[in-house]
Design an enzyme around this catalytic site. Structure first.
Site, mmCIF file in Angstrom:
data_model
loop_
_atom_site.group_PDB
_atom_site.id
_atom_site.type_symbol
_atom_site.label_atom_id
_atom_site.label_comp_id
_atom_site.label_asym_id
_atom_site.label_seq_id
_atom_site.Cartn_x
_atom_site.Cartn_y
_atom_site.Cartn_z
ATOM 1 N N TYR A 234 0.839 -1.194 0.000
ATOM 2 C CA TYR A 234 0.000 0.000 0.000
ATOM 3 C C TYR A 234 0.876 1.246 0.000
ATOM 4 C CZ TYR A 234 -3.780 -3.171 1.239
ATOM 5 O OH TYR A 234 -4.688 -4.193 1.235
ATOM 6 N N ASN B 263 -12.733 -1.224 -4.725
ATOM 7 C CA ASN B 263 -12.398 -1.924 -5.959
ATOM 8 C C ASN B 263 -13.586 -2.208 -6.880
ATOM 9 O OD1 ASN B 263 -10.939 -3.198 -7.868
ATOM 10 N ND2 ASN B 263 -10.792 -5.139 -6.815
ATOM 11 N N CYS C 272 -6.492 -6.816 -7.017
ATOM 12 C CA CYS C 272 -6.327 -6.259 -5.676
ATOM 13 C C CYS C 272 -5.647 -7.232 -4.718
ATOM 14 C CB CYS C 272 -7.683 -5.826 -5.122
ATOM 15 S SG CYS C 272 -8.965 -7.040 -5.371
ATOM 16 N N HIS C 273 -5.635 -8.512 -5.068
ATOM 17 C CA HIS C 273 -5.046 -9.490 -4.151
ATOM 18 C C HIS C 273 -3.520 -9.416 -4.162
ATOM 19 C CE1 HIS C 273 -5.400 -11.442 -8.099
ATOM 20 N NE2 HIS C 273 -4.266 -12.028 -7.771
ATOM 21 N N GLU D 173 -0.706 -17.894 -8.498
ATOM 22 C CA GLU D 173 0.220 -17.110 -9.318
ATOM 23 C C GLU D 173 1.672 -17.390 -8.958
ATOM 24 O OE1 GLU D 173 -0.947 -13.062 -9.033
ATOM 25 O OE2 GLU D 173 -2.769 -13.381 -10.198
#
Length: 104
Positions: free
Chosen positions: A24, A46, A54-55, A83
């Site tokens: 952030y 979001n 956003c993850h 991922e």
DNA sequence: AGCGTGACGAACT
DNA sequence: TAGTTCGCCACGC
């Protein structure tokens, strides 16, 4: 209605490559702002859910932080795992290596 | 207009 | 090292 800071937040998040995470504060710094809370708030709202990953946004301490969707943090961890980002006990494994910094 | 709150961060005690 | 406080921008009461 979205403010410039929020729109910029979403635009910045779309720049995060797959398999990498950012913080952030990194986004806030990229936006040339100190309002990390606004960034967190924007990510939380979001409106571009599937468009904005956003993850991939975590705490500067390397922890996952929070998540509003699915089963919450569990879903966030699962998405990251898919991922290639390993999460252990709510924290990113090899955080320093996985961390992505925005190009100014 | 003022106060409290929020997917946070950094500094201070 | 851990817990607390202030700061930051936006939104709702």
């Amino acid at each position: 209605m979205a403010t410039n800071l929020q729109k910029a937040t979403w635009e910045a998040m779309k720049l995060i490559p797959k398999g990498r995470v950012t913080t952030y504060s990194a986004i806030a710094r990229y936006l040339d702002s100190k309002a990390t809370r606004v960034v967190a708030s924007a990510v939380g709202k979001n409106p571009y859910a599937p468009t904005v990953p956003c993850h991939r946004v975590v705490l500067s301490s390397g922890k996952i932080g929070n998540y509003s969707g699915g089963n919450g943090v569990s879903t966030k961890i699962a998405l990251l795992a898919k991922e290639g980002v390993v999460v252990s006990n709510g924290k990113i494994v090899d955080f320093a290596t996985r961390l992505w910094e925005f190009e100014l």
